[in-house]
Write an enzyme that holds these catalytic residues in place. Structure first.
Site, PDB file in Angstrom:
ATOM      1  N   LYS A 289     -26.110  38.893  70.973  1.00 45.34           N
ATOM      2  CA  LYS A 289     -27.155  39.824  70.599  1.00 45.34           C
ATOM      3  C   LYS A 289     -28.372  39.597  71.483  1.00 45.34           C
ATOM      4  CE  LYS A 289     -29.108  41.796  66.370  1.00 45.34           C
ATOM      5  NZ  LYS A 289     -29.182  41.677  64.901  1.00 45.34           N
ATOM      6  N   GLU A 395     -24.044  45.071  48.252  1.00 51.52           N
ATOM      7  CA  GLU A 395     -25.016  45.459  47.232  1.00 51.52           C
ATOM      8  C   GLU A 395     -24.418  45.503  45.831  1.00 51.52           C
ATOM      9  OE1 GLU A 395     -26.382  47.124  51.172  1.00 51.52           O
ATOM     10  OE2 GLU A 395     -24.488  47.119  50.058  1.00 51.52           O
ATOM     11  N   ARG A 423     -26.383  52.133  46.724  1.00 49.93           N
ATOM     12  CA  ARG A 423     -24.986  51.744  46.888  1.00 49.93           C
ATOM     13  C   ARG A 423     -24.473  50.953  45.687  1.00 49.93           C
ATOM     14  NH1 ARG A 423     -24.097  49.768  53.055  1.00 49.93           N
ATOM     15  NH2 ARG A 423     -22.101  50.790  52.709  1.00 49.93           N
TER      16      ARG A 423
END
Length: 661
Positions: A289, A395, A423
């Protein structure tokens, strides 16, 4: 090439300038693609510096993106990016290079892939872990129609932590769908010794010969269960020694990797071998990254996203950031005679509160679905490591985990963004509210969030929370109110939610003020300003805007504080003393706080006129928060104009009625 600073002038990109659409990549020699990757990375650094936006993920997939666009035939083949943080290089290669300066600006390119923006964006995304399900749906649909196009999902190791991703993997294996999943793993490195061995086996596992022998061997051994079992276990054990792919093999995928995702030529070779294999395939690609930008390589979390670079101008010999703006004089109405302090981010206010309370009550636990930094929980995670639970991008599990903890006498505090709480709606209703469990929800990013656009806006939480029995819903108008509401929710013995906006408050916390936490009376509003004719019933972030509007037109302002329960007495008082009630909220008008007031007025047969201002029945596209509020008619000046027009119509209607009589 490694950059240590963001380029402030557009870099020279002779090869990239020749790429208008992915098909143009075929004009290059394979060896030229490495130079193209260097140019693409430099251009990406420059453009994100100009516009701001998600940063590290895109830098990490430059080579992977070029390889996918070189090998696939887009847009006929289907390429689905998970979340979309990493899709900026994809946008650059698919006809949008010269529009990247408009990224996340009002009327410009969206910050995430969108079907309405480009035919090369096969699926609109924004929330994580949806790519495999979407690509599988496309693969199955293509097969049913007898089409030979490929379906590819690119998913990160973080997004792979969500249950939805594994549900899709399980189904894909069951269907034996021709689906390629590219796992972009940017959290591990490839050491030379392991890398060489794993690459050797990766070449074998991706070859047509190996897969043909694998399938023919299965047929031969089908009637020899013991031999079949031995062969299968031998293969699994061999793979388990050199790769983490046994899990995916058990799910039914042909696992290939891990391979170095920054070796462009190697990635292309593997994709060419894999793309026409039948059945579900998983290519494990390891990337870094922030690749190519030293600060982001060293701090991938801190450089997940980048703010727009601002030019600094000299004023009196000092450098002054042009983003700094003077606080409006009308802000002083919020705390009336009190002097305001330095503005603080609501997420920081929450994080400080959580640490204070955890120090006083060992029952408190903090739970978040991979939102530690964004929710302001870094300090808490370090200071109370045994009471901090990051459940990854899960979630649904997050909310039910909190419910289980509450059953055992703990006080769970769930830190979650409004858009992500959507969600876990079923778990919120059935696992927490139905059982009336003692869980506090700290809901960040409520309302419009700016450049991330409608996928991340918290436009609906008032609507979907206020209809749930047992819930208490609070909307703070400043930082001090936020502290008090969190404290009130902590003391409340049942499910409670405090929803607060992204970014800074007005400066309501200061060393010169009494910042001690106070328990609020549940359902009690505060009249912030007394006026005539019009009463503005404002919720949360709209209180300050309402005060500015009221300052212009001489109206009353009520900081409603609570959506549920509602302060019925203050509403009845406003009905008795004003000609028009106006509700103002940064939530969808449909089913929002204004609807609560309307229902109360109907229930009590109140004939007082009432109008509701808030977010329209539409998805509000990206822009600055100020631009988005203006689009919704929620600036102080627009509110004054809207109310003035309504008062005029009321007067005209009254006069016409007199004439008719």
């Amino acid at each position: 090439m490694i950059f240590t600073e963001i380029p402030t002038t557009r870099p020279l990109t002779p090869l990239l300038d020749q790429v208008v659409l992915p098909q143009d990549l075929q004009a290059f020699e394979r060896e030229q693609l490495d130079q193209l990757a260097a140019e693409l990375r430099a251009f990406l650094l420059y453009t994100v510096g100009q516009t701001g936006g998600h940063f590290g993920a895109g830098l990490g997939v430059v080579e992977l993106t070029i390889a996918l666009h070189y090998v696939l035939q887009l847009p006929e083949d289907r390429l689905v990016w998970d979340v979309g943080h990493q899709a900026y290089p994809h946008k650059i290669l698919t006809g949008r290079r010269e529009f990247m300066h408009t990224l996340r600006q009002k009327g410009g390119l969206k910050g995430f892939p969108s079907r309405s923006e480009s035919p090369y964006d096969a699926f609109g995304v924004g929330h994580s872990s949806t790519s495999i399900s979407a690509a599988l749906g496309m693969a199955l649909a293509l097969a049913l129609q007898g089409k030979k196009q490929h379906a590819v999902a690119v998913i990160g190791d973080g997004a792979m932590t969500a249950g939805m991703a594994f549900e899709a993997l399980n189904h894909a294996a069951h269907c034996r769908a021709n689906l390629l999943v590219v796992l972009n793993d940017n959290r591990m490195s490839i050491s030379e010794n392991v890398g060489g061995l794993s690459n050797y086996f990766a070449r074998i596992w991706s070859s047509r010969t190996y897969n043909a022998l694998r399938e023919s061997g299965k047929k031969v051994l089908e009637n020899m269960p013991s031999a079949m079992s031995f062969a299968r276990k031998t293969e699994e054990h061999m793979k388990g020694l050199v790769s983490p792919g046994t899990l995916f093999e058990e799910l039914g995928f042909n696992y290939i990797g891990p391979i170095n995702g920054h070796d462009l030529q190697k990635v292309i070779d593997y994709l060419l071998r894999i793309k026409d294999l039948s059945g579900p395939q998983l290519l494990h690609v390891v990337t870094q990254k922030g690749k190519g930008f030293k600060p982001a390589e060293d701090d991938p979390v801190g450089y997940h996203a980048l703010n727009k670079l601002e030019r600094l101008k000299t004023k009196g010999g000092e450098l002054v950031d042009e983003r700094v703006k003077e606080r409006s004089a009308c802000d002083t109405h919020i705390l009336e005679a009190l002097k305001l302090g330095k503005k603080q981010k609501y997420s920081n206010v929450f994080g400080q509160w959580l640490c204070e309370m955890a120090g006083e009550d060992e029952r408190i636990v903090g739970i978040t679905p991979a939102m530690c930094e964004g929710s302001g929980m870094v300090t808490f995670a370090k200071a109370f490591a045994d009471r901090y639970f990051d459940v990854a991008i899960a979630e649904q599990h997050c909310v039910t985990l909190a419910a289980g903890m509450a059953c055992e006498g703990l006080k769970p505090v769930v830190a979650i963004y409004s858009t992500f709480l959507q969600r876990a709606y079923d778990q919120l209703i059935h696992d927490v509210a139905l059982q009336n469990l003692d869980v506090l929800f700290a809901i960040d990013r409520a309302g419009l969030v700016g450049q991330d656009g409608p996928t991340h806006a918290g436009s609906f939480d008032i609507s979907y929370l206020r209809c749930i029995p047992n819930m208490v819903v609070m909307t703070p108008s400043n930082e001090l109110e936020c502290r008090n509401m969190l404290y009130t929710g902590y003391l409340y013995p049942g499910p409670a939610a405090v929803r607060y906006p992204r970014g800074e408050g007005i400066g309501a916390l200061s060393d010169k003020l009494d910042n001690a936490m106070r328990q609020l009376v549940i359902g009690k509003a505060i009249v912030r300003r007394r006026g005539k004719v019009v009463a503005l019933l404002a919720f949360g972030s709209m209180v300050n805007v309402a005060l500015k509007a009221a300052h212009i037109m001489g109206a009353s302002v009520v900081d409603m504080r609570f959506v549920k329960p509602l302060d019925e007495s203050v509403i009845l008082n406003m009905v008795a003393t004003h000609d028009l009630l106006v509700t103002v909220e940064e939530n969808a008008v449909t089913g929002g706080a204004g609807s609560v007031v309307n229902e109360f007025l109907v229930e009590h047969a109140c004939l007082s006129p009432c109008m509701n201002l808030g977010l329209p029945d539409a998805f509000v596209e990206h822009g600055t928060p100020e631009e988005m509020l203006a689009e919704c008619g929620l600036t102080a000046e627009q509110i004054v104009e809207t109310i003035t027009n309504r008062l005029y119509l009321m007067q005209v209607g009254h006069t016409a009625g007199e004439v008719l009589v």
